[in-house]
Design an enzyme around this catalytic site. Sequence first.
Site, PDB file in Angstrom:
ATOM      1  N   CYS A  71       0.827   4.326  15.727  1.00  0.00           N
ATOM      2  CA  CYS A  71      -0.220   5.258  16.146  1.00  0.00           C
ATOM      3  C   CYS A  71       0.280   6.078  17.342  1.00  0.00           C
ATOM      4  CB  CYS A  71      -1.460   4.456  16.542  1.00  0.00           C
ATOM      5  SG  CYS A  71      -2.745   5.419  17.319  1.00  0.00           S
ATOM      6  N   TYR A  84       0.828  -1.216   0.000  1.00  0.00           N
ATOM      7  CA  TYR A  84       0.000   0.000   0.000  1.00  0.00           C
ATOM      8  C   TYR A  84       0.861   1.265   0.000  1.00  0.00           C
ATOM      9  CZ  TYR A  84      -4.231  -2.696   0.378  1.00  0.00           C
ATOM     10  OH  TYR A  84      -5.265  -3.561   0.088  1.00  0.00           O
ATOM     11  N   PRO A 110     -14.449   0.211 -22.322  1.00  0.00           N
ATOM     12  CA  PRO A 110     -14.003  -0.376 -23.597  1.00  0.00           C
ATOM     13  C   PRO A 110     -14.436  -1.830 -23.754  1.00  0.00           C
ATOM     14  CG  PRO A 110     -12.128  -0.028 -22.116  1.00  0.00           C
ATOM     15  CD  PRO A 110     -13.323   0.591 -21.460  1.00  0.00           C
ATOM     16  N   HIS A 143     -15.222   2.240  -1.183  1.00  0.00           N
ATOM     17  CA  HIS A 143     -14.207   1.306  -0.690  1.00  0.00           C
ATOM     18  C   HIS A 143     -13.111   2.022   0.096  1.00  0.00           C
ATOM     19  CE1 HIS A 143     -15.583  -1.693  -4.021  1.00  0.00           C
ATOM     20  NE2 HIS A 143     -16.424  -1.592  -3.029  1.00  0.00           N
TER      21      HIS A 143
HETATM   22  P1  OAD Z   1     -11.951  -3.884 -12.173  1.00  0.00           P
HETATM   23  O1  OAD Z   1     -10.483  -3.968 -12.302  1.00  0.00           O
HETATM   24  O2  OAD Z   1     -12.693  -5.096 -11.713  1.00  0.00           O
HETATM   25  O3  OAD Z   1     -12.577  -3.470 -13.564  1.00  0.00           O
HETATM   26  C1  OAD Z   1     -12.045  -2.401 -14.305  1.00  0.00           C
HETATM   27  C2  OAD Z   1     -12.993  -2.102 -15.433  1.00  0.00           C
HETATM   28  O4  OAD Z   1     -12.530  -0.936 -16.104  1.00  0.00           O
HETATM   29  C3  OAD Z   1     -13.101  -3.199 -16.500  1.00  0.00           C
HETATM   30  O5  OAD Z   1     -14.469  -3.406 -16.813  1.00  0.00           O
HETATM   31  C4  OAD Z   1     -12.357  -2.610 -17.706  1.00  0.00           C
HETATM   32  O6  OAD Z   1     -12.912  -3.028 -18.937  1.00  0.00           O
HETATM   33  C5  OAD Z   1     -12.583  -1.129 -17.497  1.00  0.00           C
HETATM   34  N1  OAD Z   1     -11.567  -0.251 -18.080  1.00  0.00           N
HETATM   35  C6  OAD Z   1     -10.244  -0.482 -18.264  1.00  0.00           C
HETATM   36  N2  OAD Z   1      -9.636   0.602 -18.763  1.00  0.00           N
HETATM   37  C7  OAD Z   1     -10.596   1.560 -18.895  1.00  0.00           C
HETATM   38  C8  OAD Z   1     -10.592   2.916 -19.344  1.00  0.00           C
HETATM   39  N3  OAD Z   1      -9.463   3.505 -19.741  1.00  0.00           N
HETATM   40  N4  OAD Z   1     -11.755   3.607 -19.328  1.00  0.00           N
HETATM   41  C9  OAD Z   1     -12.908   3.013 -18.899  1.00  0.00           C
HETATM   42  N5  OAD Z   1     -12.960   1.737 -18.467  1.00  0.00           N
HETATM   43  C10 OAD Z   1     -11.829   1.018 -18.463  1.00  0.00           C
HETATM   44  O7  OAD Z   1     -12.260  -2.616 -11.247  1.00  0.00           O
HETATM   45  P2  OAD Z   1     -13.546  -2.300 -10.353  1.00  0.00           P
HETATM   46  O8  OAD Z   1     -14.798  -2.677 -11.054  1.00  0.00           O
HETATM   47  O9  OAD Z   1     -13.405  -0.911  -9.884  1.00  0.00           O
HETATM   48  O10 OAD Z   1     -12.357  -3.470  -4.262  1.00  0.00           O
HETATM   49  O11 OAD Z   1     -13.315  -3.284  -9.143  1.00  0.00           O
HETATM   50  C11 OAD Z   1     -14.220  -3.260  -8.095  1.00  0.00           C
HETATM   51  C12 OAD Z   1     -13.513  -3.535  -6.799  1.00  0.00           C
HETATM   52  O12 OAD Z   1     -12.794  -4.778  -6.893  1.00  0.00           O
HETATM   53  C13 OAD Z   1     -12.423  -2.544  -6.449  1.00  0.00           C
HETATM   54  O13 OAD Z   1     -12.923  -1.356  -5.858  1.00  0.00           O
HETATM   55  C14 OAD Z   1     -11.601  -3.333  -5.483  1.00  0.00           C
HETATM   56  C15 OAD Z   1     -11.511  -4.632  -6.234  1.00  0.00           C
HETATM   57  O14 OAD Z   1     -11.280  -5.760  -5.462  1.00  0.00           O
HETATM   58  C16 OAD Z   1     -11.738  -3.441  -3.094  1.00  0.00           C
HETATM   59  O15 OAD Z   1     -10.531  -3.377  -3.012  1.00  0.00           O
HETATM   60  C17 OAD Z   1     -12.661  -3.525  -1.941  1.00  0.00           C
END
Ligand code: OAD
Length: 257
Positions: A156, A71, A226, A122
């Site tokens: 902390c 992180y 996309p 998140h």
């Molecule tokens: P993901 O990594 O699951 O999905 C990313 C999405 O963005 C995919 O559908 C891609 O097709 C799309 N994508 C990639 N490049 C892009 C661009 N330039 N413009 C638009 N779209 C694009 O990410 P999240 O859906 O955000 O949670 O994932 C959800 C959660 O899963 C995250 O918040 C995280 C993860 O585990 C936690 O950490 C709690």
Amino acid sequence: MPETVPLPDEVIAAVRGARRVLVLTGAGMSAESGIATFRDAQTGLWETFDPSQLATHEAWVDDAAFVWAWYAWRIRLLGDAEPNAGHRALADLAAHREVSVVTQNIDDLHERAGSRVTAHLHGSLLELRCADCHEPYADQPALPDAPVERLSPESCPACGGEVRPGVVWFGEMLPQEAVQATEDAIEALEPGDVCLVVGTSGIVYPAAGYPAMALAQGATVIEVNPDESGVSDMCHHVVRGTAAHVLPALVAAVAQS
Ligand code: OAD
């Protein structure tokens, strides 16, 4: 901006006709700022790293220095990243429509582009807190200049406990005020309003359920991604392009009206 932004007239008309726009963003929103998504093949973080070793309370208890090193490096990368044209377009949209931004992203790129964010579902990479007494940690943590395998977490000042990132890990509750603010924003939607779903795979709940809730309110649901996602099928319109290409074109078209 490429010449071929695939922007159907109905999408422009829907946003033009909306009073409110609820924007739901995921990792794809920040991809063009150089922040890796989670699930994209080859580049997604969960393709390379095991979430069970990095994004769970058990992982922290097992080896906090290993988790913190990952992180801390991501905080360093975020500091070097800039909002992209998509973030800036959404901030501009607020001059033309009532906009609520709800994000699953733990970065601050919407804010740095000028958006007021309704909810970080998140949590935030930058809001550190004690893992024991939960006190916010206000000091700047020491960050590595390159990826390191292990890094001792900050202590902390209140109780000496280890300081953790303010992100939601698997198995943890979402911040309830963020969930409530999101539900309020969805309930405020009326027929003719728009829900814009940008850059999420649409498979992590509760966020993945919000487009359907917006649909139930009568909003027009538009996806910008996309690739196909878990929510593509239920959207009224799907724009197959990236956030930094599609959103500036869309907002420019709306601003002309
Ligand atoms: P993901 O990594 O699951 O999905 C990313 C999405 O963005 C995919 O559908 C891609 O097709 C799309 N994508 C990639 N490049 C892009 C661009 N330039 N413009 C638009 N779209 C694009 O990410 P999240 O859906 O955000 O949670 O994932 C959800 C959660 O899963 C995250 O918040 C995280 C993860 O585990 C936690 O950490 C709690």
